[in-house]
Design an enzyme around this catalytic site. Sequence first.
Site, PDB file in Angstrom:
ATOM      1  N   LYS A 181      -1.349  41.851  12.178  1.00 54.42           N
ATOM      2  CA  LYS A 181      -2.517  42.062  11.313  1.00 54.42           C
ATOM      3  C   LYS A 181      -3.205  43.393  11.647  1.00 54.42           C
ATOM      4  O   LYS A 181      -3.777  44.034  10.779  1.00 54.42           O
ATOM      5  CB  LYS A 181      -3.489  40.884  11.424  1.00 54.42           C
ATOM      6  CG  LYS A 181      -2.951  39.583  10.823  1.00 54.42           C
ATOM      7  CD  LYS A 181      -2.652  39.727   9.338  1.00 54.42           C
ATOM      8  CE  LYS A 181      -2.348  38.396   8.664  1.00 54.42           C
ATOM      9  NZ  LYS A 181      -2.022  38.531   7.229  1.00 54.42           N
ATOM     10  N   TYR A 235       0.992  37.601  15.793  1.00 55.02           N
ATOM     11  CA  TYR A 235       0.177  37.543  14.573  1.00 55.02           C
ATOM     12  C   TYR A 235      -0.925  38.592  14.608  1.00 55.02           C
ATOM     13  O   TYR A 235      -1.098  39.362  13.661  1.00 55.02           O
ATOM     14  CB  TYR A 235      -0.424  36.138  14.430  1.00 55.02           C
ATOM     15  CG  TYR A 235      -1.267  35.972  13.180  1.00 55.02           C
ATOM     16  CD1 TYR A 235      -0.668  35.710  11.943  1.00 55.02           C
ATOM     17  CD2 TYR A 235      -2.655  36.074  13.229  1.00 55.02           C
ATOM     18  CE1 TYR A 235      -1.428  35.562  10.795  1.00 55.02           C
ATOM     19  CE2 TYR A 235      -3.429  35.919  12.081  1.00 55.02           C
ATOM     20  CZ  TYR A 235      -2.805  35.659  10.870  1.00 55.02           C
ATOM     21  OH  TYR A 235      -3.571  35.518   9.734  1.00 55.02           O
ATOM     22  N   ASN A 255      -0.296  39.268   0.348  1.00 59.96           N
ATOM     23  CA  ASN A 255      -1.066  38.159   0.936  1.00 59.96           C
ATOM     24  C   ASN A 255      -0.201  37.156   1.695  1.00 59.96           C
ATOM     25  O   ASN A 255      -0.690  36.498   2.614  1.00 59.96           O
ATOM     26  CB  ASN A 255      -1.820  37.447  -0.208  1.00 59.96           C
ATOM     27  CG  ASN A 255      -2.322  36.083   0.195  1.00 59.96           C
ATOM     28  OD1 ASN A 255      -3.294  35.966   0.930  1.00 59.96           O
ATOM     29  ND2 ASN A 255      -1.651  35.032  -0.277  1.00 59.96           N
TER      30      ASN A 255
HETATM   31  N1  LIG Z   1      -6.316  30.557   6.497  1.00 64.62           N
HETATM   32  C1  LIG Z   1      -6.789  31.308   7.455  1.00 64.62           C
HETATM   33  O1  LIG Z   1      -7.487  30.829   8.353  1.00 64.62           O
HETATM   34  C2  LIG Z   1      -6.533  32.805   7.441  1.00 64.62           C
HETATM   35  C3  LIG Z   1      -7.416  33.653   8.149  1.00 64.62           C
HETATM   36  C4  LIG Z   1      -7.207  35.025   8.115  1.00 64.62           C
HETATM   37  C5  LIG Z   1      -6.140  35.542   7.393  1.00 64.62           C
HETATM   38  N2  LIG Z   1      -5.294  34.688   6.721  1.00 64.62           N
HETATM   39  C6  LIG Z   1      -4.194  35.281   5.971  1.00 64.62           C
HETATM   40  O2  LIG Z   1      -4.351  34.934   4.603  1.00 64.62           O
HETATM   41  C7  LIG Z   1      -3.087  34.984   3.952  1.00 64.62           C
HETATM   42  C8  LIG Z   1      -2.924  33.748   3.081  1.00 64.62           C
HETATM   43  O3  LIG Z   1      -2.866  32.610   3.909  1.00 64.62           O
HETATM   44  P1  LIG Z   1      -3.514  31.219   3.469  1.00 64.62           P
HETATM   45  O4  LIG Z   1      -4.647  30.954   4.379  1.00 64.62           O
HETATM   46  O5  LIG Z   1      -3.754  31.190   2.019  1.00 64.62           O
HETATM   47  O6  LIG Z   1      -2.345  30.233   3.903  1.00 64.62           O
HETATM   48  P2  LIG Z   1      -1.350  29.330   3.027  1.00 64.62           P
HETATM   49  O7  LIG Z   1      -2.121  28.441   2.121  1.00 64.62           O
HETATM   50  O8  LIG Z   1      -0.423  28.720   4.003  1.00 64.62           O
HETATM   51  O9  LIG Z   1      -0.583  30.394   2.111  1.00 64.62           O
HETATM   52  C9  LIG Z   1       0.454  31.204   2.600  1.00 64.62           C
HETATM   53  C10 LIG Z   1       1.261  31.713   1.425  1.00 64.62           C
HETATM   54  O10 LIG Z   1       2.306  32.552   1.917  1.00 64.62           O
HETATM   55  C11 LIG Z   1       3.538  32.108   1.359  1.00 64.62           C
HETATM   56  N3  LIG Z   1       4.636  32.388   2.264  1.00 64.62           N
HETATM   57  C12 LIG Z   1       4.787  31.944   3.542  1.00 64.62           C
HETATM   58  N4  LIG Z   1       5.955  32.353   4.041  1.00 64.62           N
HETATM   59  C13 LIG Z   1       6.568  33.069   3.064  1.00 64.62           C
HETATM   60  C14 LIG Z   1       7.816  33.738   2.963  1.00 64.62           C
HETATM   61  N5  LIG Z   1       8.683  33.760   3.982  1.00 64.62           N
HETATM   62  N6  LIG Z   1       8.123  34.373   1.804  1.00 64.62           N
HETATM   63  C15 LIG Z   1       7.257  34.354   0.757  1.00 64.62           C
HETATM   64  N7  LIG Z   1       6.067  33.744   0.795  1.00 64.62           N
HETATM   65  C16 LIG Z   1       5.733  33.104   1.933  1.00 64.62           C
HETATM   66  C17 LIG Z   1       3.351  30.621   1.128  1.00 64.62           C
HETATM   67  O11 LIG Z   1       4.202  30.147   0.107  1.00 64.62           O
HETATM   68  P3  LIG Z   1       5.589  29.352   0.323  1.00 64.62           P
HETATM   69  O12 LIG Z   1       5.419  28.446   1.476  1.00 64.62           O
HETATM   70  O13 LIG Z   1       5.788  28.666  -1.005  1.00 64.62           O
HETATM   71  O14 LIG Z   1       6.600  30.436   0.540  1.00 64.62           O
HETATM   72  C18 LIG Z   1       1.920  30.591   0.641  1.00 64.62           C
HETATM   73  O15 LIG Z   1       1.872  30.864  -0.739  1.00 64.62           O
HETATM   74  C19 LIG Z   1      -2.043  35.141   5.054  1.00 64.62           C
HETATM   75  O16 LIG Z   1      -1.637  36.496   5.131  1.00 64.62           O
HETATM   76  C20 LIG Z   1      -2.810  34.765   6.321  1.00 64.62           C
HETATM   77  O17 LIG Z   1      -2.282  35.402   7.452  1.00 64.62           O
HETATM   78  C21 LIG Z   1      -5.470  33.351   6.730  1.00 64.62           C
END
Ligand SMILES: NC(=O)c1ccc[n+]([C@@H]2O[C@H](COP(=O)([O-])OP(=O)(O)OC[C@H]3O[C@@H](n4cnc5c(N)ncnc54)[C@H](OP(=O)(O)O)[C@@H]3O)[C@@H](O)[C@H]2O)c1
Length: 267
Positions: free
Chosen positions: A155, A151, A88
């Site tokens: 994906k 991105y 994730n």
């Molecule tokens: N939010 C949206 O609109 C959306 C839409 C479609 C898909 N997604 C996908 O959903 C997933 C979760 O995103 P989210 O929306 O929950 O965003 P988020 O709240 O920013 O969470 C992202 C997570 O990834 C971790 N992360 C980031 N860089 C990292 C690294 N280099 N190594 C290890 N961990 C890392 C962050 O933790 P740390 O910063 O502590 O490392 C955090 O736990 C992602 O794959 C994103 O692409 C999000």
Amino acid sequence: MTSIAIVTGASSGLGEELVRRLDAGAFGRLDQIWVVARSAARLDELAATCATPVRTFALDLTEAASFDVIERALAERDDVRVALLVNNAGFGTFGEFADMPAGDNASMARLLMLAPVELTYRALPRMAAGSRVLNVASVAAFVPQPGLATYSASKRFVLDFSRALDEELGPVDIHVTALCPKFMRTAFLDHAGADDVAAGMARLTGFEDVGRVAERGLAAARAGRALCIPSPDMRAFYLAAKLLPYPLVARAERALLSVLGQPPRNA
Ligand SMILES: NC(=O)c1ccc[n+]([C@@H]2O[C@H](COP(=O)([O-])OP(=O)(O)OC[C@H]3O[C@@H](n4cnc5c(N)ncnc54)[C@H](OP(=O)(O)O)[C@@H]3O)[C@@H](O)[C@H]2O)c1
């Protein structure tokens, strides 16, 4: 047998929500939940509030050595079975490719593509019939996205990788699900940069509830479904993107973004 779930990106947003649901029993009995992200403090906070034993891994998944750490942990005991691996962790930077901060494109590619490949490969020997992989893709995977090129292509990789792997592993009852959410109100958008582009795209698709995405994703993984698109309008978009030629979809998207207040791109 010690049954574990591994969740990357568990320190906030969707990952944290998934861990809370796993802790509440949404994937059946788990002896441990292993959580991975860079922020040790946030992982510790999460662990302290879970009833299930949580093992924290403060790791940067853009670094190759991080996968060795997890592989070594998996090798510590013979009886560990990975019931669920959730890939994730992710971030997305919006904007023109050439204008991106140095390193962002490469980090994105490493985190979004290489990390799921490495972790899946290393966890597979610890999986058995009934084990599941849940890979978080995005609706951005459905068509190439100018303004979000690395991105959306990454994906797309996650989507195709998941579906192919699901076909390969299905015969031994290990299933791989690609979860494709639309925008969710998480920290993701705080780090996305190019606010006008992100805001325009968010206006176009709208937001969906992170709890509902987590619930649907886990249900799809349990059921062994290869694809989960929680939002009905995005299921329609997925179908349209498959049926219509890309230039037509891209033109329609540009027109909609323009109507919604964002200047047309690549016009
Ligand atoms: N939010 C949206 O609109 C959306 C839409 C479609 C898909 N997604 C996908 O959903 C997933 C979760 O995103 P989210 O929306 O929950 O965003 P988020 O709240 O920013 O969470 C992202 C997570 O990834 C971790 N992360 C980031 N860089 C990292 C690294 N280099 N190594 C290890 N961990 C890392 C962050 O933790 P740390 O910063 O502590 O490392 C955090 O736990 C992602 O794959 C994103 O692409 C999000």
